[in-house]
Design a protein around this motif. Structure first.
Motif, PDB file in Angstrom:
ATOM      1  N   ASN A  67       5.640  -4.485  14.824  1.00 42.42           N
ATOM      2  CA  ASN A  67       4.735  -5.587  15.097  1.00 42.42           C
ATOM      3  C   ASN A  67       5.191  -6.801  14.304  1.00 42.42           C
ATOM      4  OD1 ASN A  67       2.299  -7.365  14.495  1.00 42.42           O
ATOM      5  ND2 ASN A  67       1.386  -5.964  15.977  1.00 42.42           N
ATOM      6  N   THR A  68       5.297  -7.960  14.969  1.00 41.70           N
ATOM      7  CA  THR A  68       5.856  -9.148  14.329  1.00 41.70           C
ATOM      8  C   THR A  68       4.802 -10.117  13.811  1.00 41.70           C
ATOM      9  OG1 THR A  68       6.004 -10.242  16.495  1.00 41.70           O
ATOM     10  CG2 THR A  68       7.955  -9.047  15.722  1.00 41.70           C
ATOM     11  N   SER A  69       3.548  -9.700  13.730  1.00 39.03           N
ATOM     12  CA  SER A  69       2.495 -10.575  13.211  1.00 39.03           C
ATOM     13  C   SER A  69       2.718 -10.865  11.732  1.00 39.03           C
ATOM     14  CB  SER A  69       1.119  -9.933  13.392  1.00 39.03           C
ATOM     15  OG  SER A  69       0.806  -9.782  14.757  1.00 39.03           O
ATOM     16  N   LEU A  70       2.416 -12.098  11.329  1.00 40.89           N
ATOM     17  CA  LEU A  70       2.553 -12.494   9.931  1.00 40.89           C
ATOM     18  C   LEU A  70       1.306 -12.152   9.127  1.00 40.89           C
ATOM     19  CD1 LEU A  70       4.243 -15.996  10.309  1.00 40.89           C
ATOM     20  CD2 LEU A  70       5.313 -13.748  10.163  1.00 40.89           C
ATOM     21  N   GLU A  71       0.179 -11.960   9.819  1.00 36.92           N
ATOM     22  CA  GLU A  71      -1.077 -11.613   9.157  1.00 36.92           C
ATOM     23  C   GLU A  71      -1.868 -10.738  10.123  1.00 36.92           C
ATOM     24  OE1 GLU A  71      -3.898 -13.095  10.769  1.00 36.92           O
ATOM     25  OE2 GLU A  71      -2.414 -13.954  12.115  1.00 36.92           O
ATOM     26  N   GLY A  72      -3.070 -10.327   9.682  1.00 31.81           N
ATOM     27  CA  GLY A  72      -3.890  -9.495  10.552  1.00 31.81           C
ATOM     28  C   GLY A  72      -3.521  -8.034  10.518  1.00 31.81           C
ATOM     29  N   TYR A  73      -2.939  -7.570   9.406  1.00 30.53           N
ATOM     30  CA  TYR A  73      -2.506  -6.177   9.338  1.00 30.53           C
ATOM     31  C   TYR A  73      -3.671  -5.202   9.480  1.00 30.53           C
ATOM     32  CZ  TYR A  73      -3.725  -7.296   4.472  1.00 30.53           C
ATOM     33  OH  TYR A  73      -4.368  -7.739   3.358  1.00 30.53           O
ATOM     34  N   PHE A  74      -4.860  -5.576   8.994  1.00 33.57           N
ATOM     35  CA  PHE A  74      -5.985  -4.646   9.104  1.00 33.57           C
ATOM     36  C   PHE A  74      -6.449  -4.517  10.552  1.00 33.57           C
ATOM     37  CE2 PHE A  74     -10.659  -3.715   8.535  1.00 33.57           C
ATOM     38  CZ  PHE A  74     -10.469  -2.369   8.249  1.00 33.57           C
ATOM     39  N   GLU A  75      -6.441  -5.635  11.281  1.00 30.87           N
ATOM     40  CA  GLU A  75      -6.771  -5.578  12.698  1.00 30.87           C
ATOM     41  C   GLU A  75      -5.758  -4.734  13.458  1.00 30.87           C
ATOM     42  OE1 GLU A  75      -8.463  -9.563  11.288  1.00 30.87           O
ATOM     43  OE2 GLU A  75      -6.820  -8.224  10.812  1.00 30.87           O
ATOM     44  N   VAL A  76      -4.489  -4.813  13.067  1.00 30.17           N
ATOM     45  CA  VAL A  76      -3.455  -3.979  13.696  1.00 30.17           C
ATOM     46  C   VAL A  76      -3.711  -2.502  13.400  1.00 30.17           C
ATOM     47  CG1 VAL A  76      -1.001  -3.394  13.644  1.00 30.17           C
ATOM     48  CG2 VAL A  76      -1.697  -5.793  13.704  1.00 30.17           C
ATOM     49  N   GLY A  95      -0.758  -6.379   2.782  1.00 33.40           N
ATOM     50  CA  GLY A  95      -1.883  -5.980   1.934  1.00 33.40           C
ATOM     51  C   GLY A  95      -2.280  -6.981   0.889  1.00 33.40           C
ATOM     52  N   ASN A  96      -1.641  -8.165   0.860  1.00 31.27           N
ATOM     53  CA  ASN A  96      -1.870  -9.087  -0.255  1.00 31.27           C
ATOM     54  C   ASN A  96      -3.268  -9.692  -0.265  1.00 31.27           C
ATOM     55  OD1 ASN A  96      -1.045 -10.481   2.078  1.00 31.27           O
ATOM     56  ND2 ASN A  96      -0.454 -12.265   0.897  1.00 31.27           N
ATOM     57  N   TYR A  97      -3.962  -9.748   0.888  1.00 33.67           N
ATOM     58  CA  TYR A  97      -5.330 -10.262   0.861  1.00 33.67           C
ATOM     59  C   TYR A  97      -6.362  -9.154   1.060  1.00 33.67           C
ATOM     60  CZ  TYR A  97      -4.601 -10.382   5.968  1.00 33.67           C
ATOM     61  OH  TYR A  97      -4.303 -10.062   7.286  1.00 33.67           O
ATOM     62  N   GLY A  98      -5.930  -7.907   0.902  1.00 33.37           N
ATOM     63  CA  GLY A  98      -6.844  -6.777   0.962  1.00 33.37           C
ATOM     64  C   GLY A  98      -7.474  -6.607   2.325  1.00 33.37           C
ATOM     65  N   ILE A  99      -8.646  -5.991   2.373  1.00 31.14           N
ATOM     66  CA  ILE A  99      -9.345  -5.824   3.641  1.00 31.14           C
ATOM     67  C   ILE A  99     -10.849  -5.995   3.438  1.00 31.14           C
ATOM     68  CG2 ILE A  99      -7.620  -4.264   4.622  1.00 31.14           C
ATOM     69  CD1 ILE A  99      -9.526  -1.975   4.048  1.00 31.14           C
ATOM     70  N   VAL A 133      -2.777  -4.631  -5.347  1.00 33.33           N
ATOM     71  CA  VAL A 133      -3.803  -5.413  -6.035  1.00 33.33           C
ATOM     72  C   VAL A 133      -4.010  -6.712  -5.257  1.00 33.33           C
ATOM     73  CG1 VAL A 133      -4.536  -6.467  -8.206  1.00 33.33           C
ATOM     74  CG2 VAL A 133      -3.054  -4.455  -8.245  1.00 33.33           C
ATOM     75  N   PRO A 134      -4.878  -6.694  -4.255  1.00 33.34           N
ATOM     76  CA  PRO A 134      -5.063  -7.870  -3.402  1.00 33.34           C
ATOM     77  C   PRO A 134      -5.856  -8.970  -4.087  1.00 33.34           C
ATOM     78  CG  PRO A 134      -6.623  -6.159  -2.791  1.00 33.34           C
ATOM     79  CD  PRO A 134      -5.717  -5.551  -3.829  1.00 33.34           C
ATOM     80  N   SER A 135      -5.759 -10.178  -3.538  1.00 29.75           N
ATOM     81  CA  SER A 135      -6.507 -11.318  -4.063  1.00 29.75           C
ATOM     82  C   SER A 135      -7.131 -12.066  -2.888  1.00 29.75           C
ATOM     83  CB  SER A 135      -5.587 -12.254  -4.849  1.00 29.75           C
ATOM     84  OG  SER A 135      -6.284 -13.392  -5.293  1.00 29.75           O
ATOM     85  N   ASN A 136      -8.452 -11.934  -2.729  1.00 26.10           N
ATOM     86  CA  ASN A 136      -9.162 -12.583  -1.635  1.00 26.10           C
ATOM     87  C   ASN A 136     -10.656 -12.394  -1.873  1.00 26.10           C
ATOM     88  OD1 ASN A 136     -10.182 -13.557   0.783  1.00 26.10           O
ATOM     89  ND2 ASN A 136      -9.510 -11.817   2.001  1.00 26.10           N
ATOM     90  N   TRP A 137     -11.435 -13.446  -1.739  1.00 22.82           N
ATOM     91  CA  TRP A 137     -12.862 -13.365  -2.031  1.00 22.82           C
ATOM     92  C   TRP A 137     -13.599 -12.430  -1.071  1.00 22.82           C
ATOM     93  CZ3 TRP A 137     -16.655 -15.033   1.437  1.00 22.82           C
ATOM     94  CH2 TRP A 137     -16.213 -15.797   2.521  1.00 22.82           C
ATOM     95  N   TYR A 146      -7.666   2.095   1.546  1.00 24.56           N
ATOM     96  CA  TYR A 146      -8.236   2.356   2.868  1.00 24.56           C
ATOM     97  C   TYR A 146      -7.432   3.434   3.597  1.00 24.56           C
ATOM     98  CZ  TYR A 146      -9.585   1.653   7.730  1.00 24.56           C
ATOM     99  OH  TYR A 146     -10.003   1.865   9.035  1.00 24.56           O
ATOM    100  N   LEU A 147      -6.104   3.309   3.578  1.00 24.16           N
ATOM    101  CA  LEU A 147      -5.256   4.276   4.270  1.00 24.16           C
ATOM    102  C   LEU A 147      -5.435   5.680   3.699  1.00 24.16           C
ATOM    103  CD1 LEU A 147      -1.992   2.130   4.527  1.00 24.16           C
ATOM    104  CD2 LEU A 147      -3.642   2.585   6.351  1.00 24.16           C
ATOM    105  N   GLU A 148      -5.483   5.772   2.380  1.00 27.53           N
ATOM    106  CA  GLU A 148      -5.671   7.086   1.762  1.00 27.53           C
ATOM    107  C   GLU A 148      -7.044   7.665   2.107  1.00 27.53           C
ATOM    108  OE1 GLU A 148      -5.230   9.239  -2.639  1.00 27.53           O
ATOM    109  OE2 GLU A 148      -5.149   7.049  -2.465  1.00 27.53           O
ATOM    110  N   GLU A 149      -8.055   6.815   2.065  1.00 32.72           N
ATOM    111  CA  GLU A 149      -9.416   7.268   2.350  1.00 32.72           C
ATOM    112  C   GLU A 149      -9.559   7.720   3.794  1.00 32.72           C
ATOM    113  OE1 GLU A 149     -13.446   4.824   2.673  1.00 32.72           O
ATOM    114  OE2 GLU A 149     -12.735   4.973   0.597  1.00 32.72           O
TER     115      GLU A 149
END
Length: 486
Positions: A67-76, A95-99, A133-137, A146-149
């Motif tokens: 997948n060539t998306s630059l963001e939206g990994y959680f939606e993927v 994963g840099n902005y977490g989920i 270690v994501p950084s996002n409010w 999330y993946l492990e859980e």
């Protein structure tokens, strides 16, 4: 540390490898990644990639794609259309902005299907560098957590550029990712024993089990600060859930649809009993030819009620018309696929996720007077129509029309500018149209949002329902903060 490195250099080769491995593990344990278990990815052609686990422990088999998306990994990750696949993200850090669980694309309305309380449909995830270690409010947890859980096997630390080039050159193929088995012969045996994607009905694994309703009152409020108020419900629409994304459900509700979401194999007679204003055919995973129960029902519905299909839904309409599908070499997956609308001559940057495509010439013979005077389908280098590059029509600015034995005239409306494959069709003698891509931008651009509006116009009886200014339409669903008053 310097003395330890010096002693390592003086040791024998085998002792040196052991000491460096131990030293690397201890150095890694002091970083945000902490220590991690080894992992391996083996492709069906014998190519192996070694890395580190960044998800759940275990072994998973599926078709390896990218997948060539630059963001939206959680939606993927939560897109039901990825059932049966091991997804490689081409962007280097994931994963840099977490989920935020509110962003899950698992469809709402069913018990246990809200806010990601279900295992994602994909088989595994491959990334170059996983951020622990994501950084996002808005973030409530990291992607590895999330993946492990949720029990999703994932691997990081491999050269994803090399993997993607390999898949582009050799095509998407089965693969196995494991954190517990490292013997190549054993992995190859497990891989050979797994079923192929072609011929497997994956839709039945992701569709809802019973019907449920959805309208604007069910919309999440997590984007209320930016999203415009939804339109009042004025059309009743039945949605065939072949693996529908939450963003699609929300997009339909926002333009004024009151929805009844039904399982993938719901009989046409039952759908028509609800007297809907329209029927929507959703996205979904896998081989469209294996979903006969759906396209057989679509064949009975076409002509009786307006229909809009996306992705797998587009393939269902095509198969209902007797078309042929082809397995693409590596598919279209990402949020940056350029598509030309042959009717408006506007280019749309689209979000896509599919590995099969329509062979447009298989729908019927060209109607010359409606196809710029062209009477024969363009051919490929081998002289066969099935491999014809549909950019032939892009160059001529023509939206060709064929004569179909079942449903009359069918027009090609959209073409992929990267490879010339079919991206959309319109039935001229029945109220139905479809596109091969996603209009909901979850993730991806909003260029194709106008297709929701087009569906409403089709149900209103507008003959020119696809003639829409996409630039204005894609902004209509959002609000923008006003400048503060001085």
């Amino acid at each position: 540390m310097a003395a330890e490195l010096a002693s390592t250099c003086d040791a024998s080769p085998s002792a040196r490898r052991a000491r460096v491995s131990d030293l690397a593990a201890r150095m890694l344990s002091k970083t945000s990644k902490q220590s991690s278990d080894p992992a391996i990815l083996l492709l069906a052609d014998g190519t192996a990639f070694y890395g580190r686990s960044c998800g759940a422990a275990g072994t998973a088999v599926g078709e390896v794609c990218f997948n060539t998306s630059l963001e939206g990994y959680f939606e993927v990750v939560t897109d039901p259309s990825y059932a049966g696949q091991i997804v490689t993200m081409t962007y280097p850090q994931i994963g840099n902005y977490g989920i935020d669980l509110a962003d899950t694309q698992t469809a709402p309305g069913m018990p246990g299907r809200h806010l990601g309380n279900v295992k994602p449909a994909l088989r595994g995830l491959v990334v170059h560098d996983m951020c622990h270690v994501p950084s996002n409010w808005r973030s409530t947890m990291s992607l590895p957590e999330y993946l492990e859980e949720r029990g999703v096997v994932a691997i990081e630390g491999i050269d994803t550029r090399a993997l993607v080039r390999h898949l582009r050159d050799n095509g998407a193929q089965k693969g196995i990712v494991s954190t517990e088995v490292f013997d190549l012969a054993e992995l190859a045996h497990m891989l050979d024993s797994a079923p192929d994607l072609v011929g497997t009905n994956l839709v039945q694994t992701v569709s809802c089990k019973e019907a449920y309703g959805y309208d604007a009152s069910s919309l999440s409020q997590n984007r209320a600060f930016a999203a415009a108020a939804p339109a009042n419900a004025r059309k009743k629409v039945v949605v065939y859930d072949c693996g529908v994304k939450r963003g699609i459900i929300e997009g339909l509700a926002r333009v004024g649809c009151e929805l009844l979401v039904v399982p993938w194999d719901t009989p046409a007679s039952e759908v028509l009993k609800h007297r809907p204003d329209g029927v929507f055919l959703s996205n979904g995973p896998g081989d469209p030819d294996a979903v006969e129960e759906t396209y057989a029902q679509v064949q009975r519905i076409i002509g009786k009620v307006p229909i809009f299909g996306i992705c797998l839904g587009h393939q269902m309409i095509s198969l209902a018309a007797g078309a042929t599908m082809e397995k693409l070499a590596y598919g279209h997956r990402g949020g940056n696929q350029p598509v030309l609308n042959l009717l408006t001559h506007r280019v749309e940057i689209t979000a896509q996720n599919h590995g099969f495509g329509l062979v447009f010439p298989s729908l019927g013979e060209l109607v010359p007077e409606l196809s710029g005077g062209v009477s024969e389908h363009p051919c490929g280098s081998d002289g066969t129509p099935a491999t014809g590059d549909l950019r032939f029509w892009v160059e001529r600015g023509v939206a060709p029309v064929v004569s179909n034995e079942r449903f009359g005239r069918i027009r090609l409306t959209h073409v992929n500018l990267n490879d010339g494959t079919a991206e959309g069709i319109q039935l001229l003698d029945a109220p139905a149209f479809s596109v091969q891509y996603h209009p909901e931008a979850a993730p991806g651009p909003t260029d194709a949002h106008y297709l929701f509006t087009a569906f409403m116009r089709l149900m209103d009886g507008d003959r020119d329902y696809l003639d829409i200014d996409i630039a204005k339409d894609r902004l209509a669903g959002w609000t923008f903060a006003e400048e503060p008053v001085a």
